[in-house]
Design an enzyme around this catalytic site. Sequence first.
Site, PDB file in Angstrom:
ATOM      1  N   SER A 144       0.866  -1.175   0.000  1.00  0.00           N
ATOM      2  CA  SER A 144       0.000   0.000   0.000  1.00  0.00           C
ATOM      3  C   SER A 144       0.904   1.227   0.000  1.00  0.00           C
ATOM      4  O   SER A 144       2.052   1.158   0.476  1.00  0.00           O
ATOM      5  CB  SER A 144      -0.867   0.028   1.264  1.00  0.00           C
ATOM      6  OG  SER A 144      -1.486   1.298   1.422  1.00  0.00           O
ATOM      7  N   TYR A 157      -1.433  -0.265  10.340  1.00  0.00           N
ATOM      8  CA  TYR A 157      -1.555  -0.543   8.908  1.00  0.00           C
ATOM      9  C   TYR A 157      -0.291  -0.095   8.168  1.00  0.00           C
ATOM     10  O   TYR A 157       0.270  -0.843   7.354  1.00  0.00           O
ATOM     11  CB  TYR A 157      -2.792   0.160   8.343  1.00  0.00           C
ATOM     12  CG  TYR A 157      -3.103  -0.212   6.919  1.00  0.00           C
ATOM     13  CD1 TYR A 157      -3.680  -1.433   6.605  1.00  0.00           C
ATOM     14  CD2 TYR A 157      -2.807   0.662   5.869  1.00  0.00           C
ATOM     15  CE1 TYR A 157      -3.958  -1.780   5.288  1.00  0.00           C
ATOM     16  CE2 TYR A 157      -3.080   0.326   4.560  1.00  0.00           C
ATOM     17  CZ  TYR A 157      -3.662  -0.887   4.264  1.00  0.00           C
ATOM     18  OH  TYR A 157      -3.932  -1.220   2.962  1.00  0.00           O
TER      19      TYR A 157
HETATM   20  P1  NAD Z   1     -11.416  -6.055   1.016  1.00  0.00           P
HETATM   21  O1  NAD Z   1     -11.741  -5.888   2.447  1.00  0.00           O
HETATM   22  O2  NAD Z   1     -12.489  -5.930  -0.003  1.00  0.00           O
HETATM   23  O3  NAD Z   1     -10.671  -7.455   0.780  1.00  0.00           O
HETATM   24  C1  NAD Z   1      -9.803  -8.032   1.711  1.00  0.00           C
HETATM   25  C2  NAD Z   1     -10.122  -9.512   1.778  1.00  0.00           C
HETATM   26  O4  NAD Z   1      -9.186 -10.132   2.675  1.00  0.00           O
HETATM   27  C3  NAD Z   1     -11.527  -9.773   2.325  1.00  0.00           C
HETATM   28  O5  NAD Z   1     -12.273 -10.580   1.430  1.00  0.00           O
HETATM   29  C4  NAD Z   1     -11.271 -10.471   3.647  1.00  0.00           C
HETATM   30  O6  NAD Z   1     -12.223 -11.462   3.974  1.00  0.00           O
HETATM   31  C5  NAD Z   1      -9.903 -11.089   3.422  1.00  0.00           C
HETATM   32  N1  NAD Z   1      -9.253 -11.366   4.694  1.00  0.00           N
HETATM   33  C6  NAD Z   1      -9.114 -10.511   5.750  1.00  0.00           C
HETATM   34  N2  NAD Z   1      -8.535 -11.141   6.777  1.00  0.00           N
HETATM   35  C7  NAD Z   1      -8.299 -12.414   6.379  1.00  0.00           C
HETATM   36  C8  NAD Z   1      -7.734 -13.554   7.013  1.00  0.00           C
HETATM   37  N3  NAD Z   1      -7.288 -13.505   8.274  1.00  0.00           N
HETATM   38  N4  NAD Z   1      -7.641 -14.705   6.308  1.00  0.00           N
HETATM   39  C9  NAD Z   1      -8.090 -14.772   5.035  1.00  0.00           C
HETATM   40  N5  NAD Z   1      -8.643 -13.730   4.388  1.00  0.00           N
HETATM   41  C10 NAD Z   1      -8.753 -12.567   5.060  1.00  0.00           C
HETATM   42  O7  NAD Z   1     -10.274  -4.978   0.707  1.00  0.00           O
HETATM   43  P2  NAD Z   1      -9.436  -4.723  -0.623  1.00  0.00           P
HETATM   44  O8  NAD Z   1      -9.465  -3.283  -0.863  1.00  0.00           O
HETATM   45  O9  NAD Z   1      -9.803  -5.649  -1.697  1.00  0.00           O
HETATM   46  O10 NAD Z   1      -7.976  -5.067  -0.057  1.00  0.00           O
HETATM   47  C11 NAD Z   1      -7.121  -6.028  -0.614  1.00  0.00           C
HETATM   48  C12 NAD Z   1      -5.694  -5.652  -0.263  1.00  0.00           C
HETATM   49  O11 NAD Z   1      -5.393  -4.371  -0.793  1.00  0.00           O
HETATM   50  C13 NAD Z   1      -5.426  -5.565   1.240  1.00  0.00           C
HETATM   51  O12 NAD Z   1      -4.144  -6.119   1.514  1.00  0.00           O
HETATM   52  C14 NAD Z   1      -5.426  -4.061   1.485  1.00  0.00           C
HETATM   53  O13 NAD Z   1      -4.647  -3.720   2.610  1.00  0.00           O
HETATM   54  C15 NAD Z   1      -4.816  -3.557   0.201  1.00  0.00           C
HETATM   55  N6  NAD Z   1      -5.064  -2.170  -0.133  1.00  0.00           N
HETATM   56  C16 NAD Z   1      -6.318  -1.693  -0.345  1.00  0.00           C
HETATM   57  C17 NAD Z   1      -6.503  -0.355  -0.670  1.00  0.00           C
HETATM   58  C18 NAD Z   1      -7.875   0.204  -0.889  1.00  0.00           C
HETATM   59  O14 NAD Z   1      -8.053   1.412  -0.819  1.00  0.00           O
HETATM   60  N7  NAD Z   1      -8.881  -0.620  -1.181  1.00  0.00           N
HETATM   61  C19 NAD Z   1      -5.413   0.493  -0.774  1.00  0.00           C
HETATM   62  C20 NAD Z   1      -4.139  -0.024  -0.568  1.00  0.00           C
HETATM   63  C21 NAD Z   1      -3.981  -1.347  -0.257  1.00  0.00           C
END
Ligand code: NAD
Length: 262
Positions: A144, A157
């Site tokens: 991120s 985070y």
């Molecule tokens: P999201 O919440 O839609 O998806 C995250 C998924 O991870 C969920 O389906 C959740 O069930 C799963 N998860 C969480 N804990 C878990 C565990 N212990 N075991 C198995 N699965 C687990 O969010 P997203 O935006 O799709 O995020 C995906 C990645 O992108 C993450 O690593 C997040 O930190 C990163 N990210 C997101 C953004 C954003 O703005 N959306 C920005 C930068 C980074």
Amino acid sequence: DSKRFGGKVTLVTGAAGNIGLATAQRLAASGSAIALLDLAGEKLDEAVRTVAAAGVTARGYGCDVTDAAGVQAVVDQVVADFGQIDFLFNNAGYQGAFAPVQDYPVEDFARVMTINVCGAFHVLRAVSRHMVARKFGRIVNTASMAGVGGPPNMAAYGASKFAIIGLTQTASKDLAPYNIRVNAISPAFMGPGFMWDRQVELQAKTGSQYFSTDPKVVAEQMINSVPMRRYGDIKEIPGVVEFLLGDDSSYMTGVNLPIAGG
Ligand code: NAD
């Protein structure tokens, strides 16, 4: 198979979430079979049906990435079911609480680190053992921009995503002798949707000097900090992952690609 990733198998973690599912769909459209790992539940089942609709083999694996033995068992099962894992999109994550470091809840800090760092490590370790034996593998970890510059009120985070970039660099060195490339992506503000609304609301609630207490104003402040003056669409991520998994990035390993609008 004439498609780009025909005959390939990809394991996607966090596959029921926004970025994981969009990327799984993209890789499926390119012909890859997909193993979807996420917490067990209807959301995962639905994601499997969505990916299977692209006409590839897709199977769901309910698993909590914080459980090292459970992750190893699932990776073994994926190999048993599909015969191999060529690509890993190591993407499951949790955003955590929003509070200044002096007030940051101790338990939530541990939870964020356990999911984002230990969880990603468990998956990386189990999958890379399989890839080392095959002398082939392409891995993309989701970091991120919070892991490039520490944002206010996100101690856990931010630290966890700095750790993912470090893990990516070390793994790229350890695995280079085995024809395994390991890179990271760093999305910044993605929207619209739950993650965007949640961070705007929670940043407003902290009452810090960096953001307004009005979520609508916080949204403007965040967008105004982006050179391209907009948040990113989830659809702007999968192509970058596909680039890092495919041969167009054949001389790249250990890098972190920002997807951040400048
Ligand atoms: P999201 O919440 O839609 O998806 C995250 C998924 O991870 C969920 O389906 C959740 O069930 C799963 N998860 C969480 N804990 C878990 C565990 N212990 N075991 C198995 N699965 C687990 O969010 P997203 O935006 O799709 O995020 C995906 C990645 O992108 C993450 O690593 C997040 O930190 C990163 N990210 C997101 C953004 C954003 O703005 N959306 C920005 C930068 C980074």
